[in-house]
Design an enzyme around this catalytic site. Structure first.
Site, PDB file in Angstrom:
ATOM      1  N   HIS A   3      -6.688  -3.701   9.106  1.00  0.00           N
ATOM      2  CA  HIS A   3      -5.395  -3.472   8.457  1.00  0.00           C
ATOM      3  C   HIS A   3      -5.104  -4.506   7.370  1.00  0.00           C
ATOM      4  O   HIS A   3      -3.967  -4.623   6.939  1.00  0.00           O
ATOM      5  CB  HIS A   3      -4.251  -3.549   9.483  1.00  0.00           C
ATOM      6  CG  HIS A   3      -4.135  -2.365  10.373  1.00  0.00           C
ATOM      7  ND1 HIS A   3      -5.031  -2.104  11.369  1.00  0.00           N
ATOM      8  CD2 HIS A   3      -3.228  -1.358  10.404  1.00  0.00           C
ATOM      9  CE1 HIS A   3      -4.669  -0.986  11.998  1.00  0.00           C
ATOM     10  NE2 HIS A   3      -3.588  -0.517  11.426  1.00  0.00           N
ATOM     11  N   GLU A  17      -6.127  12.086   6.095  1.00  0.00           N
ATOM     12  CA  GLU A  17      -6.032  11.444   4.781  1.00  0.00           C
ATOM     13  C   GLU A  17      -6.693  12.256   3.675  1.00  0.00           C
ATOM     14  O   GLU A  17      -6.154  12.409   2.585  1.00  0.00           O
ATOM     15  CB  GLU A  17      -6.636  10.033   4.824  1.00  0.00           C
ATOM     16  CG  GLU A  17      -5.753   8.981   5.491  1.00  0.00           C
ATOM     17  CD  GLU A  17      -5.775   9.036   7.011  1.00  0.00           C
ATOM     18  OE1 GLU A  17      -6.536   9.850   7.569  1.00  0.00           O
ATOM     19  OE2 GLU A  17      -5.022   8.275   7.641  1.00  0.00           O
TER      20      GLU A  17
END
Ligand SMILES: Cc1ncc(C[n+]2csc(CCOP(=O)(O)OP(=O)(O)O)c2C)c(N)n1
Lengths: 326, 310
Positions: free
Chosen positions: A128, A59
């Site tokens: 999440h 990322e």
């Protein structure tokens, strides 16, 4: 034309790729897999691996690479699977994307768009499901968008790509399957203004993104019992359109903020403070906030539902407020 | 090398006189690395540097005046006084900044190089970073990406054996850093960072490979900083004798000796160099002194763009 939120974003990306050779999409599984939310399905076949660029699970590197590419003439769209994983790229977003224009005395623009999903409601448990867009809205130097409608999903991306500054777009995970009518020639939209989605006179319901639907539902329900709620969709969390918020509160004299983020230190706290600063004497009642419970979002359905703002909570809160000073 | 050395000695002096504030990281002892590496670059190439970047900026053609003014916090500075010593920027020089987050410049370099590759330009992006950065996750992510995508980046690791006070051997399981880089499938080799000719030759060779589209190259410049990490550092972590040993390898003195022996350099030439440099620095200080502070009303300018650039 009837399409889904997912398709609206795909059209927007496709459009951008066709219109401007400098645009490319980069992120984990955006290519061969078709996007982990199927947003970019088919684009690899159409545009090839240079422009629909699969990245490793890195990322920080690929978000930073987006920043570098933007500094050197490209118009990257970087996709991060969810806001939770964007934390691994926080350094690049906060220390580079947000600072370089200012730190360089105006020399280097970062015309970068970062898209990511946010929010709960799909029983994906804590790692999440978080809604951290309010955190990002804390940071000067970036812009933070939260499209809640098909038009915004379709139109915000283009405006964001035209913007010389880094723009973060938060797509609520429960919206991808949302279906509706949209004009075939839907156009780019303004990204600096909030929108009044429903006019009303009794209370301002201020929200954005994934909770707009629940709020509209609550407003309809309230209307049945004679309470006309005005629904303000923030659309942009940074910069906040204070004028639209205050105008609404001046009309209704009551305000409830509905935010899927946690209450403490949240964007709802900021909005509440702005109402207090700008419309204190217009208020009939203290501003109320409906936020997520202060827990990591749980997996089990009943717990998850209980943790999140729900239409029923909005109705109950407004009813109580109206009862008090009806 | 003399220019960087004298410039920074002046900075240290001005720091003690409180003319320059904030953090000030001097490159003294490491000059051969930047001089050698930059020699291989053209003005079209890109440079990403760290907070120890006065030398890199000077070599890149950022004027001594605007660097000095920046350290004074003046609006005539290369970052309009918003960056200071650690954040020199110059778009015209393709100098993408001093970055003060260890490892933070690497992803930028990857992206800058990617943009060149996508636009079919022959530019090389040189990225400078210290041995400290090698321990960061970002370093490993970027090495992988650079090699995977065959990006035109020249990775210049300035291994001065310390990350602030932490010795390389106390921070790395594998202290041969070029071995680490090689594991990512890119050419990587160590270079004597105290020898400007060695640095220049290595960079020339590496840049040639990078420019021809073979992907990234990693150079581990083995060097040493003679001064403290920053102006606040009492250097309790290293032995004075060690510093003295390294000073015998001073890149300027050794190169000067070599050139003198070869008959290329003499006292008169050396004096001319020193005089030129002294005059440039004197002018830079005068420029910075005469500079103006940006009005407070401009504080929030550049947080966002006022208009669309093209
Ligand atoms: C991410 C991050 N962690 C810690 C620091 C504090 N810090 C500044 S310089 C430095 C040492 C870095 O050493 P190295 O990369 O070897 O570069 P050198 O200073 O030796 O040139 C540290 C730990 C920082 N700036 N950024």
């Amino acid at each position: 034309m009837k399409i889904t939120y997912r398709e609206a974003i795909r059209q927007a990306i496709r459009d951008a790729l066709i219109r401007d050779q400098r645009v490319f999409l980069m992120g984990e599984d955006v290519g061969a897999y078709g996007g982990c939310f199927a947003v970019s399905k088919g684009l690899l076949e159409e545009f090839g691996p240079d422009r629909i660029r699969d990245t490793p699970l890195s990322e920080s590197a690929f978000v930073g690479a987006g920043i570098g590419a933007a500094m050197n003439g490209m118009r990257p769209i970087v996709e991060i699977m969810t806001v939770n994983f964007s934390l691994l790229a926080l350094d690049q977003i906060v220390n580079n994307a947000a600072t370089i224009l200012h730190m360089s005395g105006g020399q280097f623009n970062i015309p970068l768009v970062i898209r990511m999903t946010t929010g709960a409601g799909r029983q994906l448990a804590a790692q999440h499901s978080h809604s951290l867009e309010g955190w990002y809205a804390h940071i000067p130097g970036i812009k933070v968008l939260a499209p809640a409608t098909l038009e915004d999903a379709r139109g915000m991306l283009w405006t964001a790509l035209e913007d010389p500054d880094p723009v973060l777009i938060f797509e609520h995970g429960t919206l991808y399957n949302m279906q509706g009518e949209i004009a075939a020639d839907a156009v780019p939209v303004e990204i600096s203004k909030a929108a009044v989605r429903r006019a009303g006179t009794d209370v301002s319901l201020i929200t954005y993104g994934g909770t707009l639907g629940k709020t509209m539902l609550a407003a309809e329900h309230l209307a049945a019992s004679g309470v006309e709620a005005e629904v303000v969709d923030l659309r942009t969390l940074r910069p906040l359109d204070t004028t639209t918020i205050l105008d609404s509160v001046m009309r209704t004299h009551r305000a409830v903020i509905i935010d899927e983020g946690w209450r403490s230190g949240s964007i709802s706290a900021e909005i509440s403070a702005r109402i207090m600063e700008g419309a204190f004497y217009e208020l009939d009642l203290p501003v109320e906030r409906i936020c997520s419970a202060e827990v990591p979002i749980p997996y089990a359905k009943q717990l998850e539902d209980a943790a999140l703002p729900q239409a029923a909570t909005i109705v109950a809160t407004v009813t109580r407020m109206m009862g008090g000073h009806g | 090398m003399v220019r960087i050395r004298r410039f920074e000695e002046k900075c240290a002096e001005l720091y003690s006189a409180s003319k320059i504030r904030g953090f000030l990281h001097l490159y003294i002892g490491e000059e051969a690395v930047a001089v050698g590496a930059m020699h291989a670059l053209t003005p079209e190439d890109n440079v990403v540097a760290t907070y120890r970047e006065h030398g890199h900026a000077l070599l890149r053609g950022v004027s001594a005046n605007s660097i000095m003014a920046e350290m004074y916090g003046k609006q005539e500075g290369c970052s309009r006084g918003r960056g200071g010593s650690m954040h020199l920027f110059d778009a015209a020089a393709r100098f993408y900044g001093g970055n003060a987050i260890v490892g933070g410049g690497l992803p930028l370099a990857i992206g800058i190089a990617l943009a060149d590759k996508l636009q079919h330009r022959q530019r090389v992006t040189a990225c400078f970073f210290g041995d400290g950065a090698v321990a960061e996750g970002e370093f490993h992510e970027c090495m992988n990406l650079a090699a995977l995508w065959k990006l035109p980046v020249l990775l210049c690791c300035e291994n001065n054996l310390y990350a602030m006070g932490t010795a390389l051997k106390r921070a790395q399981s594998q202290t041969d850093l070029s071995l680490k880089a090689a594991a990512y499938g890119m050419p990587a080799w160590p270079v004597d960072g105290m020898d400007v000719v060695a640095c220049q030759e290595a960079a020339q060779r590496a840049t040639l490979a990078v420019r021809s589209g073979e992907g990234p190259c990693f150079l581990e410049f083995r060097t040493y900083r003679f001064r403290a990490h920053s102006m606040y550092d009492p250097q309790l972590y290293r032995d004075k004798r060690e510093v003295e040993e390294w000073k015998k390898l001073d890149p300027i003195a050794t190169f000067e000796n070599r050139l003198t022996t070869q008959g290329v350099l003499d006292d008169a030439k050396m004096k001319r160099i020193e005089d030129e440099v002294a005059s440039e620095i004197e002018k830079a200080v005068a420029f910075a002194e005469a500079g103006t502070f940006e009005p407070i009303e401009e504080l929030t300018r550049f947080a966002y763009s006022a208009e669309k650039p093209e």
